[in-house]
Scaffold this motif. Structure first.
Motif, short mmCIF file in Angstrom:
data_model
loop_
_atom_site.label_atom_id
_atom_site.label_comp_id
_atom_site.label_asym_id
_atom_site.label_seq_id
_atom_site.Cartn_x
_atom_site.Cartn_y
_atom_site.Cartn_z
N ASP A 1 0.81 -1.22 0.09
CA ASP A 1 0.20 0.05 0.08
C ASP A 1 0.79 1.18 0.05
OD1 ASP A 1 0.95 -0.52 2.80
OD2 ASP A 1 -0.84 0.32 3.56
N LYS A 2 2.10 1.19 0.69
CA LYS A 2 2.85 2.29 1.07
C LYS A 2 3.72 2.70 -0.51
CE LYS A 2 3.72 1.76 5.51
NZ LYS A 2 2.87 0.54 5.93
N TYR B 1 0.87 3.74 -3.05
CA TYR B 1 0.64 5.20 -2.77
C TYR B 1 1.97 6.19 -3.50
CZ TYR B 1 -0.20 9.64 -0.20
OH TYR B 1 -0.34 10.70 0.08
N LEU B 2 3.38 5.48 -3.08
CA LEU B 2 4.09 6.49 -3.69
C LEU B 2 3.79 6.72 -5.20
CD1 LEU B 2 6.76 8.00 -3.53
CD2 LEU B 2 7.91 5.76 -3.62
N ASN C 1 1.36 6.21 -7.16
CA ASN C 1 0.26 6.84 -7.56
C ASN C 1 0.41 8.51 -7.40
OD1 ASN C 1 -1.43 4.95 -8.51
ND2 ASN C 1 -1.82 4.50 -6.61
N SER C 2 1.35 8.80 -6.47
CA SER C 2 1.52 10.25 -6.46
C SER C 2 2.59 10.89 -7.52
CB SER C 2 2.05 10.37 -4.88
OG SER C 2 3.38 10.10 -4.85
N LEU C 3 3.00 10.09 -8.23
CA LEU C 3 4.10 10.22 -9.30
C LEU C 3 3.34 9.86 -10.37
CD1 LEU C 3 7.30 8.80 -7.58
CD2 LEU C 3 6.53 11.15 -7.70
N LYS C 4 2.11 9.88 -10.64
CA LYS C 4 1.54 9.43 -11.77
C LYS C 4 1.86 10.30 -13.14
CE LYS C 4 -3.00 7.78 -10.43
NZ LYS C 4 -4.38 7.86 -10.25
N SER C 5 2.30 11.66 -12.95
CA SER C 5 2.57 12.32 -14.31
C SER C 5 4.01 11.82 -14.77
CB SER C 5 2.74 13.73 -13.75
OG SER C 5 3.76 13.90 -12.97
#
Length: 75
Positions: A13-14, A17-18, A20-24
């Protein structure tokens, strides 16, 4: 660049999350679940088969020859 990593279930999950936060900047191409139990059947000629039969008979008589989740050493 492509990168393959093996991630423990406890931190998936961690890591997700990381990422997904860098999707661009990051694209997840493939995600594979590997938490299978890899259960294999035993045959009648294996030694363990006799232990299982004995345990089943004992349980029919009310014996509790098994433990619970708290008995397992997870370390």
């Amino acid at each position: 660049m492509q990168l393959t990593i093996d991630v423990k279930d406890s931190v998936v999950d961690k890591v997700m999350y990381l990422l997904n936060s860098l999707k661009s900047d990051v694209k997840i191409i493939n995600k594979t679940e590997t938490n299978s139990l890899d259960i294999q059947a035993i045959t009648e000629d294996e030694e363990d088969y006799q232990y299982i039969l004995k345990g089943r008979e004992e349980r029919k008589n009310g014996s509790q020859n098994y433990g619970n989740m708290n008995d397992i050493n997870w370390d």
